[in-house]
Design a protein around this motif. Sequence first.
Motif, PDB file in Angstrom:
ATOM      1  N   GLU A 225       0.843  -1.192   0.000  1.00  0.00           N
ATOM      2  CA  GLU A 225       0.000   0.000   0.000  1.00  0.00           C
ATOM      3  C   GLU A 225       0.881   1.245   0.000  1.00  0.00           C
ATOM      4  O   GLU A 225       2.088   1.165   0.217  1.00  0.00           O
ATOM      5  CB  GLU A 225      -0.957  -0.011   1.200  1.00  0.00           C
ATOM      6  N   ARG A 226       0.246   2.378  -0.275  1.00  0.00           N
ATOM      7  CA  ARG A 226       0.945   3.654  -0.336  1.00  0.00           C
ATOM      8  C   ARG A 226       0.193   4.677   0.512  1.00  0.00           C
ATOM      9  O   ARG A 226      -1.034   4.606   0.644  1.00  0.00           O
ATOM     10  CB  ARG A 226       1.006   4.168  -1.788  1.00  0.00           C
ATOM     11  N   ASP A 227       0.913   5.640   1.043  1.00  0.00           N
ATOM     12  CA  ASP A 227       0.287   6.766   1.722  1.00  0.00           C
ATOM     13  C   ASP A 227       0.388   7.987   0.801  1.00  0.00           C
ATOM     14  O   ASP A 227       1.473   8.350   0.357  1.00  0.00           O
ATOM     15  CB  ASP A 227       0.977   7.062   3.055  1.00  0.00           C
ATOM     16  N   GLU A 239       3.969  10.957  -2.384  1.00  0.00           N
ATOM     17  CA  GLU A 239       3.465   9.636  -2.006  1.00  0.00           C
ATOM     18  C   GLU A 239       4.608   8.794  -1.455  1.00  0.00           C
ATOM     19  O   GLU A 239       5.768   9.018  -1.812  1.00  0.00           O
ATOM     20  CB  GLU A 239       2.847   8.914  -3.208  1.00  0.00           C
ATOM     21  N   GLU A 240       4.269   7.850  -0.596  1.00  0.00           N
ATOM     22  CA  GLU A 240       5.312   6.970  -0.066  1.00  0.00           C
ATOM     23  C   GLU A 240       4.776   5.572   0.201  1.00  0.00           C
ATOM     24  O   GLU A 240       3.575   5.359   0.336  1.00  0.00           O
ATOM     25  CB  GLU A 240       5.942   7.565   1.183  1.00  0.00           C
ATOM     26  N   ALA A 241       5.694   4.629   0.238  1.00  0.00           N
ATOM     27  CA  ALA A 241       5.359   3.233   0.530  1.00  0.00           C
ATOM     28  C   ALA A 241       6.462   2.647   1.401  1.00  0.00           C
ATOM     29  O   ALA A 241       7.646   2.901   1.163  1.00  0.00           O
ATOM     30  CB  ALA A 241       5.237   2.427  -0.772  1.00  0.00           C
ATOM     31  N   ARG A 329      10.595  -4.292   0.627  1.00  0.00           N
ATOM     32  CA  ARG A 329      11.816  -3.943   1.368  1.00  0.00           C
ATOM     33  C   ARG A 329      12.014  -2.431   1.404  1.00  0.00           C
ATOM     34  O   ARG A 329      11.904  -1.753   0.387  1.00  0.00           O
ATOM     35  CB  ARG A 329      13.035  -4.599   0.712  1.00  0.00           C
ATOM     36  N   GLY A 330      12.345  -1.927   2.584  1.00  0.00           N
ATOM     37  CA  GLY A 330      12.710  -0.530   2.736  1.00  0.00           C
ATOM     38  C   GLY A 330      11.540   0.426   2.616  1.00  0.00           C
ATOM     39  O   GLY A 330      10.372   0.060   2.816  1.00  0.00           O
ATOM     40  N   HIS A 331      11.858   1.673   2.261  1.00  0.00           N
ATOM     41  CA  HIS A 331      10.863   2.735   2.184  1.00  0.00           C
ATOM     42  C   HIS A 331      11.144   3.591   0.960  1.00  0.00           C
ATOM     43  O   HIS A 331      12.304   3.876   0.634  1.00  0.00           O
ATOM     44  CB  HIS A 331      10.916   3.609   3.444  1.00  0.00           C
ATOM     45  N   VAL A 389      12.830   8.122  -4.524  1.00  0.00           N
ATOM     46  CA  VAL A 389      13.999   7.605  -3.817  1.00  0.00           C
ATOM     47  C   VAL A 389      13.612   6.393  -2.985  1.00  0.00           C
ATOM     48  O   VAL A 389      12.447   6.217  -2.614  1.00  0.00           O
ATOM     49  CB  VAL A 389      14.645   8.664  -2.893  1.00  0.00           C
ATOM     50  N   HIS A 390      14.609   5.564  -2.690  1.00  0.00           N
ATOM     51  CA  HIS A 390      14.414   4.378  -1.859  1.00  0.00           C
ATOM     52  C   HIS A 390      15.505   4.332  -0.801  1.00  0.00           C
ATOM     53  O   HIS A 390      16.666   4.626  -1.088  1.00  0.00           O
ATOM     54  CB  HIS A 390      14.475   3.116  -2.726  1.00  0.00           C
TER      55      HIS A 390
END
Length: 446
Positions: A225-227, A239-241, A329-331, A389-390
């Motif tokens: 999911e994403r915010d 947006e972020e996941a 994995r990660g953000h 970015v990750h």
Amino acid sequence: MFRKIMVANRGEIALRVLRAARELGIKVVVAHSEADSQSLPVLLADEAICIGPAPSAQSYLNIPNLLSAALITGAEAIHPGYGFLAENPQFAEMCRDHGIVFIGPTPESMHSLGSKAGGREIAARSNVPTVPGTGVLRSVEEALEAAEAIGYPVLLKASAGGGGRGQKVVRSPEEMRTAFAQAQLEAQNYFSDPSLILEKYIELFRHVEVQVMGDGKGHVVHVGERDCSVQRRNQKLIEEAPSRLDEALRQEILAAGVRLAKYVNYQGAGTLEFIVDPEGNYYFMEMNTRIQVEHTVTEMVSGLDLVKLQIKIAAGEPFTLKQSEIVLRGHAIECRINAEDYEKDFRPSIGKVETLHFPGGPGVRVDSHLYAGYSIPPHYDSLVAKLIVHGEDRQEAIARMRRALAETVIEGPGLRTTVPFHLRVMDDELYQRGEVYTDFVARLLG
């Protein structure tokens, strides 16, 4: 697999689809307006075909011209990108009638899920909670009656629409008649459909969406999911996941998204949007039956190419990906870089790009159709680049985004972008702590 497809879109999403197709060994035709004749997707395409003058109604929304272009060039399929005709079931039906594959869900799914009223009905059948509200309203009197029963404030929404267009918050009976007429007019102008629904207006919430992929035969998986809570006037900016939800609630929302998509035997990429209030209650809003602008953050945390998956499913290749095989994995964070001056109420800014430098380094991705010498046309959406970015965690992702934004240079006479706005967000303490609801931008800018 297809030998040739046509992209019925423009800008960065046209380029994104072109790249995915080319890696699959598929030739790409880019359909373009006269205003986009020198755009990067057109310059990089195997073939390019003009479909009309600059106004969208005469080009990117011109179904006869698009179908003619596909038939003339021998394209076996059309990828609609997002926006324009991506969620138009009539276009999908006409593609099918002309022997052209529409890379997306079936017209039947789009019909059932494409309107907010239809989506609410399917959500109820698949046991997914929705905000208290109505089906399509027949009159302002019916709206007044429903609002009285639900309780003010309420939200009028275009049944066929999205992106905040055709939406009006109504806080009293006295406001209803004017708001109803205005919302109907906007809905007609933007979506050629004046139908409205009414919902309880939830003042403070997080905007969380679930990415799903399905084969059209009942096999559906989610890709996390994403915010998308950083918004201005219902338009997403960052947006972020993954989202910043309690894990139990997160799993419940993911399961709800898959359940609803399975109910309609969903095919291809789709996104289910949810409201999550501060108490942890969640409600289904709508389903976007297409790839989203922000699909990139999901790709960064999952390692999957969602556009390639779309194309493969549409080509009839078996979709065998299991839920257990999807590991996040990660953000990841995405900033939408718009040609706008945020210090002047995000006023559109157009002009020629004379100096251009995009960032690089570990965990940095840029999706953009810009190049030095390109003139940004005034006719379309202001999105000119997506900076993604990750990082190993959210803290590293924020630090990496700050660094990447500082390296970004998009300059030209009179040209302004939202890069300074995004830097301001990255430096904000509330954002850094994750205390972000849909009122964040209003609070930030005061």
